[in-house]
Design a protein around this motif. Sequence first.
Motif, PDB file in Angstrom:
ATOM      1  N   ARG A 110      32.338  33.350  39.251  1.00 25.03           N
ATOM      2  CA  ARG A 110      33.517  34.229  38.599  1.00 25.03           C
ATOM      3  C   ARG A 110      34.834  33.850  38.079  1.00 25.03           C
ATOM      4  O   ARG A 110      35.416  34.746  37.765  1.00 25.03           O
ATOM      5  N   ALA A 111      35.147  33.046  38.558  1.00 26.36           N
ATOM      6  CA  ALA A 111      36.331  31.785  38.262  1.00 26.36           C
ATOM      7  C   ALA A 111      35.796  31.498  36.437  1.00 26.36           C
ATOM      8  O   ALA A 111      36.918  32.193  36.071  1.00 26.36           O
ATOM      9  N   ARG A 112      35.132  31.397  35.581  1.00 25.63           N
ATOM     10  CA  ARG A 112      34.744  31.205  34.469  1.00 25.63           C
ATOM     11  C   ARG A 112      35.474  32.646  34.099  1.00 25.63           C
ATOM     12  O   ARG A 112      35.274  32.678  32.630  1.00 25.63           O
ATOM     13  N   ALA A 113      34.273  33.844  34.215  1.00 28.34           N
ATOM     14  CA  ALA A 113      34.735  35.223  34.271  1.00 28.34           C
ATOM     15  C   ALA A 113      36.230  35.410  33.783  1.00 28.34           C
ATOM     16  O   ALA A 113      36.833  36.099  32.968  1.00 28.34           O
ATOM     17  N   ILE A 114      37.038  34.871  34.924  1.00 27.57           N
ATOM     18  CA  ILE A 114      38.481  35.252  34.937  1.00 27.57           C
ATOM     19  C   ILE A 114      39.330  34.756  33.466  1.00 27.57           C
ATOM     20  O   ILE A 114      40.137  35.136  32.960  1.00 27.57           O
ATOM     21  N   LEU A 115      39.123  32.995  34.118  1.00 25.10           N
ATOM     22  CA  LEU A 115      39.899  32.611  33.202  1.00 25.10           C
ATOM     23  C   LEU A 115      38.858  32.715  31.400  1.00 25.10           C
ATOM     24  O   LEU A 115      40.267  32.633  30.773  1.00 25.10           O
ATOM     25  N   MET A 184      40.945  49.902  39.951  1.00 33.30           N
ATOM     26  CA  MET A 184      40.016  48.807  40.716  1.00 33.30           C
ATOM     27  C   MET A 184      39.143  50.572  41.308  1.00 33.30           C
ATOM     28  O   MET A 184      37.915  50.274  41.677  1.00 33.30           O
ATOM     29  N   ALA A 185      39.612  51.807  41.022  1.00 35.79           N
ATOM     30  CA  ALA A 185      38.681  52.680  41.665  1.00 35.79           C
ATOM     31  C   ALA A 185      37.146  53.377  41.410  1.00 35.79           C
ATOM     32  O   ALA A 185      36.581  53.438  42.575  1.00 35.79           O
ATOM     33  N   PRO A 186      37.384  53.154  40.408  1.00 29.65           N
ATOM     34  CA  PRO A 186      35.816  53.397  40.367  1.00 29.65           C
ATOM     35  C   PRO A 186      34.768  52.195  40.343  1.00 29.65           C
ATOM     36  O   PRO A 186      33.926  52.970  40.767  1.00 29.65           O
ATOM     37  N   ALA A 187      35.252  51.631  41.000  1.00 29.57           N
ATOM     38  CA  ALA A 187      34.200  50.003  41.150  1.00 29.57           C
ATOM     39  C   ALA A 187      34.069  50.329  42.839  1.00 29.57           C
ATOM     40  O   ALA A 187      33.421  49.960  43.671  1.00 29.57           O
ATOM     41  N   LYS A 188      35.515  51.110  43.276  1.00 31.93           N
ATOM     42  CA  LYS A 188      34.952  50.970  44.741  1.00 31.93           C
ATOM     43  C   LYS A 188      34.402  51.959  45.729  1.00 31.93           C
ATOM     44  O   LYS A 188      34.600  52.338  47.093  1.00 31.93           O
ATOM     45  N   PHE A 224      39.409  42.534  34.674  1.00 29.49           N
ATOM     46  CA  PHE A 224      39.858  41.182  34.987  1.00 29.49           C
ATOM     47  C   PHE A 224      40.467  41.773  36.641  1.00 29.49           C
ATOM     48  O   PHE A 224      39.751  40.766  37.142  1.00 29.49           O
ATOM     49  N   VAL A 225      40.535  42.937  36.651  1.00 26.38           N
ATOM     50  CA  VAL A 225      40.224  43.119  38.073  1.00 26.38           C
ATOM     51  C   VAL A 225      38.897  43.372  38.803  1.00 26.38           C
ATOM     52  O   VAL A 225      39.567  42.734  39.683  1.00 26.38           O
ATOM     53  N   ALA A 226      38.346  44.093  37.485  1.00 27.68           N
ATOM     54  CA  ALA A 226      36.706  43.856  38.898  1.00 27.68           C
ATOM     55  C   ALA A 226      36.663  42.432  39.077  1.00 27.68           C
ATOM     56  O   ALA A 226      36.033  41.968  40.328  1.00 27.68           O
ATOM     57  N   ALA A 227      36.838  41.362  38.294  1.00 27.18           N
ATOM     58  CA  ALA A 227      36.345  40.123  39.072  1.00 27.18           C
ATOM     59  C   ALA A 227      38.093  39.587  39.348  1.00 27.18           C
ATOM     60  O   ALA A 227      37.138  38.715  41.135  1.00 27.18           O
ATOM     61  N   MET A 228      39.035  39.874  39.846  1.00 24.24           N
ATOM     62  CA  MET A 228      40.427  38.950  40.537  1.00 24.24           C
ATOM     63  C   MET A 228      40.157  40.269  41.660  1.00 24.24           C
ATOM     64  O   MET A 228      41.273  39.862  42.969  1.00 24.24           O
ATOM     65  N   ASP A 229      39.415  40.912  42.569  1.00 23.61           N
ATOM     66  CA  ASP A 229      39.176  42.099  43.187  1.00 23.61           C
ATOM     67  C   ASP A 229      39.558  40.814  44.041  1.00 23.61           C
ATOM     68  O   ASP A 229      40.581  41.694  45.499  1.00 23.61           O
ATOM     69  N   THR A 230      38.896  40.445  44.897  1.00 24.10           N
ATOM     70  CA  THR A 230      39.242  39.743  45.961  1.00 24.10           C
ATOM     71  C   THR A 230      40.261  38.805  46.224  1.00 24.10           C
ATOM     72  O   THR A 230      40.694  38.261  47.229  1.00 24.10           O
ATOM     73  N   MET A 231      41.067  38.306  45.157  1.00 23.49           N
ATOM     74  CA  MET A 231      42.209  37.665  45.187  1.00 23.49           C
ATOM     75  C   MET A 231      43.325  38.357  45.430  1.00 23.49           C
ATOM     76  O   MET A 231      44.066  37.671  45.426  1.00 23.49           O
ATOM     77  N   PHE A 232      43.648  39.558  45.080  1.00 25.68           N
ATOM     78  CA  PHE A 232      44.525  40.193  44.853  1.00 25.68           C
ATOM     79  C   PHE A 232      46.002  40.253  45.528  1.00 25.68           C
ATOM     80  O   PHE A 232      47.002  39.849  46.028  1.00 25.68           O
ATOM     81  N   GLY A 233      45.280  39.965  47.751  1.00 27.73           N
ATOM     82  CA  GLY A 233      45.779  40.217  48.900  1.00 27.73           C
ATOM     83  C   GLY A 233      46.756  38.748  48.442  1.00 27.73           C
ATOM     84  O   GLY A 233      47.618  38.251  49.263  1.00 27.73           O
TER      85      GLY A 233
END
Length: 428
Positions: A110-115, A184-188, A224-233
């Motif tokens: 996931r880090a590679r995808a975000i970077l 993020m809504a469509p994925a959730k 980007f949002v899908a990959a970062m989902d778990t990091m936003f908080g």
Amino acid sequence: MTLEGVPGLEVDPLLDDPATRIIVCCGAGGVGKTTTAAALGVRAAERGRKVVVLTIDPARRLAQSMGIDRLDNVPRRVDGIEGDGELHAMMLDMKRTFDEIVEAHADPERARAILGNPFYQSLSAGFAGTQEYMAMEKLGQLRSREEWDLIVVDTPPSRSALDFLDAPKRLGSFLDGTFIKLLMAPAKVGGRAGMKFLNVGMSMMTGTLGKLLGGQLLRDVQTFVAAMDTMFGGFRTRADATYRLLQAPGTAFLVVAAPERDALREAAYFVERLAAERMPLAGLVLNRVHGSGAAALSAERALAAAENLEEGRIVDQGPGKTGVRGPEATSPEPGAPRTTAARPDAAATTTDVTTDVTAPPAVAELTAGLLRLHAERMQVLAREKRTRDRFAALHPEVAVAEVPALPGDVHDLAGLRAIGDRLAAGRH
């Protein structure tokens, strides 16, 4: 020139106190924050503390003044420190700090995808507030290591000093705000019934956003949002934690300003904001304060003396002869013309008594020029005093240390020591 009735800022007790763990130098751009931070770091290290100075895009000459060819995102030890302490220096690399956060909080794939995401690359390189947010991230990282006795932070050169306090909240709000949640809504959303209803609304929204942002950019943002989902908080959590760290008793803010109207207006606004946010203010560092060794000679008297010289008149204070000072300077014989040398103190303290004797043209011209320069300096001093008095009247509780203007740039450790000495002296 001193400020009457204003408490002096005691710099050495602040640096020596083991409870002081963070000093934040803040203020408007161009007032000497970076030099002040570096000078404080040198002084604290030479008084026995292990110090790291976090600078934000310092001039190359400042890195060289600490004997370092380059500064980067890793603390580097500064050689030449006298005493038992240590000084390390580093320069914030905004993008590298953001990358470190991603690498620390995402699995390798996931880090590679975000970077590699184009939107992330733009965000990490220059999104409004990113530099200030990353400065706070780096401060949090340094403080959590418990490796340093003291961290000195040079805040980013912002349009407004308040950006430093606002940016972490702003970026945190963006990353877990309404816009991101919509993307993020469509994925959730789960379930066919819900999806059928939401897909209509989401397709309308994404179609509109696609027109506004461009289809490719929208896809980059959603990826980007899908990959970062778990990091936003985590961004908001860390921003809040660092904000609390800035409010803690071990932190001290120093507002840095020049004795100019705009800089002190910004300083006053920042002092008020720090008080509103309940952040500990140590005091004000007033840089580049002008002085004069001949302050008894006013601007008006210096100008009057210059005009006398330029008009070919030499003023006469009393008995004496040209070029001789003191009571022994009496005329050699009765009736001899009485004159004095063309000097500022003589010209400035006399009445309108004159003689027919003129000074050599070159001497008169040079002396008049020096008198006019002195008059300009005294006018600068008077303007600075009015500006400082206005600040002191608004904030009489703020301790002040004045640092006199230096003839040139600081280019070595000796120059930083000299600034530190002047900071510790406080008043001049």
